[in-house]
Design a protein around this motif. Structure first.
Motif, PDB file in Angstrom:
ATOM      1  N   SER A  79      34.396 -19.881   3.897  1.00 20.34           N
ATOM      2  CA  SER A  79      35.040 -19.837   2.623  1.00 20.34           C
ATOM      3  C   SER A  79      34.171 -18.949   1.692  1.00 20.34           C
ATOM      4  O   SER A  79      34.449 -18.299   1.051  1.00 20.34           O
ATOM      5  CB  SER A  79      35.227 -21.148   1.885  1.00 20.34           C
ATOM      6  OG  SER A  79      33.935 -21.912   1.773  1.00 20.34           O
ATOM      7  N   ARG A  80      32.716 -19.448   1.931  1.00 17.68           N
ATOM      8  CA  ARG A  80      31.721 -18.561   1.122  1.00 17.68           C
ATOM      9  C   ARG A  80      31.738 -16.980   1.580  1.00 17.68           C
ATOM     10  O   ARG A  80      31.544 -15.952   0.679  1.00 17.68           O
ATOM     11  CB  ARG A  80      30.376 -19.104   1.506  1.00 17.68           C
ATOM     12  CG  ARG A  80      30.130 -20.492   1.058  1.00 17.68           C
ATOM     13  CD  ARG A  80      30.438 -20.671  -0.515  1.00 17.68           C
ATOM     14  NE  ARG A  80      32.032 -21.114  -0.393  1.00 17.68           N
ATOM     15  CZ  ARG A  80      32.556 -21.098  -1.592  1.00 17.68           C
ATOM     16  NH1 ARG A  80      32.284 -20.344  -2.714  1.00 17.68           N
ATOM     17  NH2 ARG A  80      34.053 -21.239  -1.532  1.00 17.68           N
ATOM     18  N   PHE A 107      38.265 -28.556  -1.277  1.00 16.60           N
ATOM     19  CA  PHE A 107      37.382 -28.365  -2.248  1.00 16.60           C
ATOM     20  C   PHE A 107      36.603 -27.061  -2.077  1.00 16.60           C
ATOM     21  O   PHE A 107      36.141 -26.490  -3.047  1.00 16.60           O
ATOM     22  CB  PHE A 107      36.189 -29.534  -1.653  1.00 16.60           C
ATOM     23  CG  PHE A 107      34.816 -29.421  -2.334  1.00 16.60           C
ATOM     24  CD1 PHE A 107      34.540 -29.590  -3.569  1.00 16.60           C
ATOM     25  CD2 PHE A 107      33.779 -28.880  -1.513  1.00 16.60           C
ATOM     26  CE1 PHE A 107      33.250 -29.335  -4.261  1.00 16.60           C
ATOM     27  CE2 PHE A 107      32.577 -28.730  -1.974  1.00 16.60           C
ATOM     28  CZ  PHE A 107      32.352 -28.885  -3.366  1.00 16.60           C
ATOM     29  N   CYS A 108      36.434 -26.493  -1.002  1.00 17.77           N
ATOM     30  CA  CYS A 108      35.655 -25.186  -0.770  1.00 17.77           C
ATOM     31  C   CYS A 108      36.537 -23.983  -1.136  1.00 17.77           C
ATOM     32  O   CYS A 108      36.002 -22.931  -1.143  1.00 17.77           O
ATOM     33  CB  CYS A 108      35.500 -25.116   0.818  1.00 17.77           C
ATOM     34  SG  CYS A 108      34.134 -25.985   1.214  1.00 17.77           S
ATOM     35  N   THR A 109      37.992 -24.141  -1.581  1.00 19.21           N
ATOM     36  CA  THR A 109      38.919 -23.036  -1.609  1.00 19.21           C
ATOM     37  C   THR A 109      39.442 -23.173  -3.035  1.00 19.21           C
ATOM     38  O   THR A 109      40.304 -22.346  -3.354  1.00 19.21           O
ATOM     39  CB  THR A 109      39.620 -22.739  -0.479  1.00 19.21           C
ATOM     40  OG1 THR A 109      40.535 -23.838  -0.467  1.00 19.21           O
ATOM     41  CG2 THR A 109      38.974 -22.413   0.676  1.00 19.21           C
ATOM     42  N   LEU A 126      30.442 -22.746  -6.024  1.00 23.71           N
ATOM     43  CA  LEU A 126      29.417 -23.136  -5.157  1.00 23.71           C
ATOM     44  C   LEU A 126      28.527 -21.972  -4.648  1.00 23.71           C
ATOM     45  O   LEU A 126      27.499 -22.381  -3.962  1.00 23.71           O
ATOM     46  CB  LEU A 126      30.266 -23.840  -4.035  1.00 23.71           C
ATOM     47  CG  LEU A 126      31.389 -24.889  -4.397  1.00 23.71           C
ATOM     48  CD1 LEU A 126      32.366 -25.285  -3.089  1.00 23.71           C
ATOM     49  CD2 LEU A 126      30.622 -26.110  -4.803  1.00 23.71           C
ATOM     50  N   SER A 127      28.931 -20.853  -4.885  1.00 23.19           N
ATOM     51  CA  SER A 127      28.059 -19.627  -4.383  1.00 23.19           C
ATOM     52  C   SER A 127      27.149 -19.320  -5.448  1.00 23.19           C
ATOM     53  O   SER A 127      26.095 -18.625  -5.237  1.00 23.19           O
ATOM     54  CB  SER A 127      28.938 -18.453  -3.896  1.00 23.19           C
ATOM     55  OG  SER A 127      29.699 -19.027  -2.768  1.00 23.19           O
ATOM     56  N   MET A 128      27.158 -19.880  -6.804  1.00 23.30           N
ATOM     57  CA  MET A 128      26.657 -19.254  -7.822  1.00 23.30           C
ATOM     58  C   MET A 128      25.317 -20.034  -8.136  1.00 23.30           C
ATOM     59  O   MET A 128      25.277 -21.202  -7.716  1.00 23.30           O
ATOM     60  CB  MET A 128      27.361 -18.961  -9.147  1.00 23.30           C
ATOM     61  CG  MET A 128      28.538 -18.307  -9.081  1.00 23.30           C
ATOM     62  SD  MET A 128      29.666 -18.301 -10.519  1.00 23.30           S
ATOM     63  CE  MET A 128      28.581 -17.310 -11.906  1.00 23.30           C
ATOM     64  N   ALA A 159      43.497 -18.389  -0.201  1.00 25.76           N
ATOM     65  CA  ALA A 159      43.689 -16.795  -0.685  1.00 25.76           C
ATOM     66  C   ALA A 159      43.601 -16.789  -2.001  1.00 25.76           C
ATOM     67  O   ALA A 159      42.803 -15.656  -2.778  1.00 25.76           O
ATOM     68  CB  ALA A 159      44.938 -16.044   0.151  1.00 25.76           C
ATOM     69  N   PHE A 160      44.462 -17.646  -2.796  1.00 27.46           N
ATOM     70  CA  PHE A 160      44.561 -17.612  -4.050  1.00 27.46           C
ATOM     71  C   PHE A 160      43.296 -18.221  -4.991  1.00 27.46           C
ATOM     72  O   PHE A 160      42.596 -17.378  -5.568  1.00 27.46           O
ATOM     73  CB  PHE A 160      45.735 -18.424  -4.883  1.00 27.46           C
ATOM     74  CG  PHE A 160      45.721 -18.515  -6.110  1.00 27.46           C
ATOM     75  CD1 PHE A 160      46.139 -17.359  -7.027  1.00 27.46           C
ATOM     76  CD2 PHE A 160      45.368 -19.842  -6.756  1.00 27.46           C
ATOM     77  CE1 PHE A 160      46.056 -17.431  -8.371  1.00 27.46           C
ATOM     78  CE2 PHE A 160      45.427 -19.907  -8.131  1.00 27.46           C
ATOM     79  CZ  PHE A 160      45.659 -18.865  -9.022  1.00 27.46           C
TER      80      PHE A 160
END
Length: 390
Positions: free
Chosen positions: A27-28, A141-143, A150-152, A373-374
């Motif tokens: 996901s990341r 949760f991851c998407t 979560l990446s910031m 995807a969305f």
């Protein structure tokens, strides 16, 4: 027979950490690919350090201010005291221990914390339901639409890791760890108060069960000491008031944290009046698709919370989720920050996770792929094309 047991043990270990880590990593990777594709000149790093990330980096570098901050016109404005210390202090520790540049350390801490959150959340879902629900819960949760956080260089990943760990250990009866994780959550975000109350409910349930076991002569297991869950709850409950008191004493005004939040971000609690007006206006006369989409998200999370209550989700998780949801929707502030603030409200992910866990694998895979995807595209859009803070 021994071979079968060993295979089952290995499969259990894979579910516990390898599969949620794979879901998180994929996901990341997809998220960052979207950001690179959509950002100006493929600039990813600056997007990951944008907005609140800048505040966290300054706190890690310079520490907390000693008082209020004002504009050049003399008006009160927000400053770093609005941000709880868990994440920026951990960033500072990593920066000093490894020599990483502070921004890089901030992103690194968020990514690692997100990995822990995925593993602990999968373990919690598996314990409450089964392996498939645990994996589906992690994937959702991851998407979800603002899993971009979560990446910031934001504190959401660390906070969810703390909350998921707290509930997992409480459900297992590991109260010392539950209390430590609860305190960690309370020192990471204001909604740590909701997490602490959820832990307090879990502790009350454990005390009740222990006392009932002590009165039951047929109970084979000896009653567990009641001081452990009580101590865990007290430890977690002390976190948010402790930080607010520290800010008040540092500034010389016990209401300083609330004043700073209101001046900087307009997040005064108004019992949902601002959120209601926003949804009504967006659905009647909204002229931007982001505005309208967020309005429908707000409606959707309220419905999902009601479904979670109807499905009798574990009561401590219900308490945390409902209070956290009220804290997010009950305050004013920027409407475009609502999807990010909803990321840690895990309760709203439980009903779809249960449905996906019960669905046929192919159906679950197709639905999760569409959601991913969305959701991954949506978060990337909001930090690249959208011009306002999230």
């Amino acid at each position: 027979m021994a071979t079968v047991i060993e295979v089952a043990r290995r499969r259990g270990t894979q579910i516990q950490w390898a599969l949620p880590l794979a879901v998180y990593a994929l996901s990341r990777l997809l998220q960052l690919t979207f950001v690179w594709w959509m950002a100006d000149n493929g600039e990813v790093r600056s997007r990951l350090l944008a907005w609140d990330g800048g505040h966290f980096v300054r706190l890690a570098e310079e520490g907390y201010p000693t008082g209020y901050s004002y504009t050049t016109e003399g008006a009160l404005t927000g400053n770093g005291l609005a941000f709880f210390p868990g994440y920026p202090m951990l960033v500072r520790i990593v920066h000093l221990a490894t020599g990483l540049e502070v921004g890089t350390a901030a992103i690194t801490v968020a990514w690692i914390a997100g990995a822990f959150a995925a593993v602990l959340l999968c373990a919690l879902g598996t314990r409450l339901y089964d392996e498939r629900v645990g994996v589906a819960l992690t994937a959702l949760f991851c998407t979800q639409p603002m899993s971009m956080a979560l990446s910031m260089a934001y504190s959401e990943a660390l906070f969810v890791a703390m909350v998921a760990g707290m509930f997992l250990f409480a459900h297992r009866g590991d109260w010392l760890l539950a209390g430590v994780f609860g305190l960690g959550a309370a020192l990471t975000r204001p909604t740590g108060a909701a997490a602490a109350l959820g832990l307090a409910v879990a502790a009350a349930m454990a005390v009740h069960q222990s006392r009932r076991a002590a009165r039951d002569p047929d109970e084979s297991d000896p009653p567990k000491p009641i001081w452990q869950p009580i101590a865990a709850a007290a430890l977690a409950l002390a976190g948010v008031p402790g930080y607010l008191l520290w800010v008040g004493l540092r500034v010389g005004d016990l209401g300083a944290w609330f004043d700073i939040q209101t001046a900087g971000w307009g997040t005064t609690f108004d019992y949902g009046r601002s959120t209601f007006e926003f949804v009504r206006t967006a659905l009647r006369t909204g002229d931007g698709w982001i505005q309208v989409s967020i309005a429908w998200m707000v409606i959707g999370v309220v419905v999902l919370a009601a479904v979670a209550v109807a499905k009798k989700v574990w009561i401590p998780l219900q308490v945390y989720g409902l209070i956290a949801l009220v804290m997010v929707l009950g305050q004013g502030g920027y409407y475009h920050s609502k999807p990010r603030l909803l990321v840690p409200v895990l309760l709203i992910l439980v009903p779809p996770a249960i449905a996906l866990g019960r669905a046929k694998p192919r159906t679950a895979a197709l639905v999760l792929s569409g959601c991913a995807a969305f959701g991954l595209w949506y978060g990337s859009y909001l930090i690249t094309v959208w011009h306002y803070a999230i």
